[in-house]
Design an enzyme around this catalytic site. Structure first.
Site, PDB file in Angstrom:
ATOM      1  N   ASP A 189       0.835  -1.202   0.000  1.00 54.43           N
ATOM      2  CA  ASP A 189       0.000   0.000   0.000  1.00 54.43           C
ATOM      3  C   ASP A 189       0.872   1.256   0.000  1.00 54.43           C
ATOM      4  OD1 ASP A 189      -3.092  -0.990   0.883  1.00 54.43           O
ATOM      5  OD2 ASP A 189      -1.447  -2.348   1.332  1.00 54.43           O
ATOM      6  N   ASP A 216      -1.639  -2.374  -4.104  1.00 59.17           N
ATOM      7  CA  ASP A 216      -2.079  -0.993  -3.908  1.00 59.17           C
ATOM      8  C   ASP A 216      -0.891  -0.038  -3.914  1.00 59.17           C
ATOM      9  OD1 ASP A 216      -4.657  -1.810  -3.838  1.00 59.17           O
ATOM     10  OD2 ASP A 216      -5.066  -1.160  -1.799  1.00 59.17           O
ATOM     11  N   TYR A 219      -2.525   4.327  -5.968  1.00 58.40           N
ATOM     12  CA  TYR A 219      -3.828   4.928  -5.672  1.00 58.40           C
ATOM     13  C   TYR A 219      -4.249   5.906  -6.767  1.00 58.40           C
ATOM     14  CZ  TYR A 219      -3.389   2.669  -1.225  1.00 58.40           C
ATOM     15  OH  TYR A 219      -3.256   1.709  -0.267  1.00 58.40           O
ATOM     16  N   HIS A 315      -2.911  -9.807  -0.963  1.00 58.13           N
ATOM     17  CA  HIS A 315      -3.202  -8.419  -0.622  1.00 58.13           C
ATOM     18  C   HIS A 315      -4.051  -8.295   0.638  1.00 58.13           C
ATOM     19  CE1 HIS A 315      -3.582  -4.158  -1.067  1.00 58.13           C
ATOM     20  NE2 HIS A 315      -4.895  -4.220  -1.144  1.00 58.13           N
ATOM     21  N   HIS A 325     -11.385  -3.120   7.110  1.00 58.29           N
ATOM     22  CA  HIS A 325     -11.364  -4.349   6.300  1.00 58.29           C
ATOM     23  C   HIS A 325     -11.421  -5.617   7.147  1.00 58.29           C
ATOM     24  CE1 HIS A 325     -10.452  -1.658   3.044  1.00 58.29           C
ATOM     25  NE2 HIS A 325      -9.287  -1.320   3.547  1.00 58.29           N
TER      26      HIS A 325
END
Length: 477
Positions: A189, A216, A219, A315, A325
């Site tokens: 990320d 990720d 973005y 992921h 999440h």
């Protein structure tokens, strides 16, 4: 008495250290919840006119394959401000895929390379591609495979033409072997904020030889009507864009065919003493699907005698105690966890949750809906689960952990940072997580990772040898 005095001194130091340590964490039932919360510093994207995004000089000069967001994993040789992307190109590591972009015109998909600086003995040709996404048109994306390389060798290479040509180098990994040391960086990320830049700078200083990306990356979906990344999986029918992962599939080649995978979304590689399996949470994985069938066969093909370290990348974390999440990885856990335990996977890395968390060795495979234990329990054969979704994204940190801290959670903290895994031999590896503290690298969590296969294998060998010697003595008596 001098001996007693020395012992008292040592006990006092131990009590003092324990007090200071316990005073710095929350009082929870299980592991440690750090009281430190990372600062945003700042969590905004670096302006496109910043020097890190400077366009190389020269007409049609090769540029970086931009890190667009996708919930997948790429295994890269290294990350560089020089703006060329390198990925492992085959199963065992003696091949690389070099990728770059030209914008003015297609140019040539050609790489000159050799083992001496500016002495390019070989030439490889690849392919050029491009794509559109709504009103965006990509540049000309070049992918060139360099194969049959020597292991553990520094290669110099050149791409581009004339005054715009650019020169770089890379180092191939050592030949596959059970005691080959190797150091990986782990980043998830990432984004393209100042925290992202700090993470990359810390990685470059770590001495790691390659980086495992947990998805990720840029973005790009935050930039409407530009090259939208698949942070939203790029399924946008209102824009007439219905092909998932479009940017990724054009920009990031993976060596999936080398591991007999039918899709670049999931694949496996071997590197030094590690066997690394990459899974896709956003592709079908239930029984009889291609990913399910492929993983079942790939796990059977793992040779722990030559690659003792079995690492899985995904992921979405299968175990997380963060409110963000929460339980999104439960469906994949229900399908694959028993396989991971049976095959004694050493460690599973994930991103997605914008925080850091490490588990104990636990599993939840004894519950079958109608009977059995319903909660995760300690399991010596289970992997350690580590969430490293804290690379520097612009969405901010996931600072809301669930309380009380679950028994499976060993350490957790909402901060930006990155990890390294340094394999020493077939039995031991050193793991470190480093916090970004306003741009400073702060070592925060570390432990010695013991290999799941070799210790038990050695013990069984000793036991068999002992039993045979006892039987031999009995037979001779």
């Amino acid at each position: 008495m001098p001996g007693v005095t020395k012992m008292q001194c040592l006990l006092f130091r131990l009590v003092l250290i324990t007090f200071v340590f316990l005073d710095s964490v929350d009082d929870v039932n299980a592991g440690i919840t750090s009281r430190y919360t990372g600062k945003e510093w700042p969590a905004v994207d670096i302006p496109l006119d910043h020097e890190v995004f400077a366009v190389p000089e020269g007409h049609n000069a090769p540029q970086q394959v931009w890190f667009f967001c996708f919930p997948l994993v790429a295994v890269a040789e290294y990350v560089t401000k020089n703006r060329v992307h390198i990925t492992q190109g085959n199963y065992d590591g003696n091949a690389v895929i070099i990728s770059w972009v030209t914008f003015g015109e297609p140019g040539f998909s050609e790489v000159q390379y050799g083992t001496s600086d500016k002495n390019y003995e070989f030439t490889a040709e690849g392919k050029m591609t491009n794509y559109t996404f709504y009103e965006y048109s990509s540049g000309y994306i070049h992918h060139v495979l360099l194969d049959d390389l020597k292991f553990d060798t520094k290669y110099y290479y050149k791409i581009g033409d004339g005054d715009s040509a650019r020169e770089f180098w890379f180092q191939t990994p050592p030949m596959i072997g059970p005691d080959v040391p190797y150091k990986f960086g782990i980043i998830g990320d990432l984004g393209q904020t100042y925290n992202s830049l700090s993470t990359l700078e810390h990685y470059m200083e770590s001495g790691a030889q390659s980086v495992l990306f947990l998805g990720d990356l840029s973005y790009a979906d935050r930039y409407q009507y530009n090259d939208v990344g698949n942070h939203e999986i790029e399924y946008m029918p209102y824009m007439n864009e219905v092909v998932p992962f479009k940017s990724f599939l054009y920009r990031y080649p993976t060596p999936h065919l080398a591991s007999m995978s039918s899709s670049p979304m999931w694949y496996a590689i071997r590197r030094a003493s590690a066997h690394i399996i990459v899974l896709s949470n956003y592709s079908p994985f239930v029984k009889y699907t291609p990913q399910y069938l492929w993983l079942n066969e790939e796990l059977e093909n793992v040779d722990r005698e030559n690659t003792p370290w079995l690492i899985v990348l995904m992921h979405v974390p299968m175990y997380s105690s963060n409110e963000e999440h929460f339980m999104e990885g439960e469906s994949m856990r229900a399908v694959f966890e028993e396989w991971f335990v049976n095959h004694k996977v050493d460690v599973i890395f994930a991103g997605h949750v914008h925080a850091y968390e490490r588990s104990y060795r636990i599993s939840n495979i004894r519950y079958d809906v109608s009977s059995g234990e319903r909660y995760p329990a300690p399991d010596e054969s289970a992997p350690i689960y580590i969430t490293v979704g804290d690379g520097g994204n612009s969405e901010g940190l996931a600072g809301r952990f669930r309380y009380p801290q679950p028994n499976y959670s060993a350490f957790r903290e909402a901060s930006y940072g990155h990890s390294t895994l340094e394999i020493m031999n077939r039995t031991h590896a050193f793991y470190h997580w480093n916090r970004n503290d306003e741009g400073k690298k702060v070592p925060t969590d570390s432990f010695v990772l013991h290999n799941q296969y070799w210790p038990s294998n050695v013990q069984e060998s000793k036991l068999r040898k002992h039993n045979l010697s006892v039987l031999g003595r009995i037979a001779s008596e």
